[in-house]
Enzyme design. Structure first.
Site, PDB file in Angstrom:
ATOM      1  N   SER A  84       7.250   0.757  60.646  1.00  7.36           N
ATOM      2  CA  SER A  84       8.401  -0.010  60.200  1.00  7.36           C
ATOM      3  C   SER A  84       9.059   0.781  59.073  1.00  7.36           C
ATOM      4  O   SER A  84       9.232   1.984  59.206  1.00  7.36           O
ATOM      5  CB  SER A  84       7.923  -1.392  59.728  1.00  7.36           C
ATOM      6  OG  SER A  84       8.970  -2.161  59.206  1.00  7.36           O
ATOM      7  N   THR A 107      10.222  14.337  53.695  1.00 13.14           N
ATOM      8  CA  THR A 107       9.894  14.912  55.007  1.00 13.14           C
ATOM      9  C   THR A 107      11.087  15.720  55.512  1.00 13.14           C
ATOM     10  O   THR A 107      12.190  15.613  54.972  1.00 13.14           O
ATOM     11  CB  THR A 107       9.593  13.818  56.050  1.00 13.14           C
ATOM     12  OG1 THR A 107      10.807  13.126  56.363  1.00 13.14           O
ATOM     13  CG2 THR A 107       8.529  12.844  55.566  1.00 13.14           C
TER      14      THR A 107
END
Length: 184
Positions: free
Chosen positions: A77, A124
């Site tokens: 999520s 990331t």
């Protein structure tokens, strides 16, 4: 290594039919997007749901029968399901749907365990399209607002997945890996 389009239900079904049995399923692949609710096109919202929600739905549906009874499914999520942010209405709705799906599947697929990881802002390659200076500034600005005073790292999210896989007494949990972001 297998590459498949999780938005293609028949491709996902075929993949799991060929795969055979396994112990754990972690579904983290998804493209995300954001933007003003009123200015976002409906097709953008549909594409986001197709990719992030329906991709995890398909993988769970066809992967669950292949899992051992002591196995688990881990869905992804995100913080905007729990912390509303301007420009994140679509992503927040998708993330909330995934969190509910995971908790409901924990009941429906028991004794198979189903959990959800809800990351916050993580450093990331997903933001690699941003200019390096802008990305660094973004991470610093967000990090200063968090109780832990920094954004997260992919390794920390991976540790949370390993915890959920390894602990046989955890199911139906949404594990927030957000540095306290939802609290601010």
């Amino acid at each position: 290594m297998y590459v498949l389009d999780t938005t293609n239900e028949s491709e996902v079904q075929s993949f799991f039919e060929k795969l055979g049995s396994c112990d754990h399923l972690v579904i983290s692949a998804a493209e995300t997007s954001g933007g003003s609710f009123l200015q976002s096109e409906t097709k953008q919202a549909r594409a986001l749901f197709e990719n992030k929600f329906w991709g995890q739905y398909h993988a769970s549906k066809y992967g669950a029968p292949a899992l051992s009874p002591n196995g688990s499914i881990t869905l992804f999520s995100g913080v905007v399901a729990y912390k509303p942010m301007v420009g994140s209405a679509l992503l927040g709705a998708v993330n909330a749907a995934i969190s509910n799906l995971g908790q409901t599947l924990a009941l429906e697929l028991a004794p198979l365990r189903v959990n959800v990881v809800s990351p916050g802002i993580i450093d990331t390659p997903a933001r690699s399209k941003m200019a390096e200076a802008a990305r660094k500034q973004f991470y610093e600005t967000v990090g200063e607002k968090l109780p832990v005073k920094r954004v997260g790292f992919a390794e920390e999210v991976a540790q949370s997945v390993l915890y959920l896989i390894q602990n046989p007494f955890v199911t139906g949990t949404v594990l927030h890996v957000d540095g306290g972001h939802r609290l601010t």
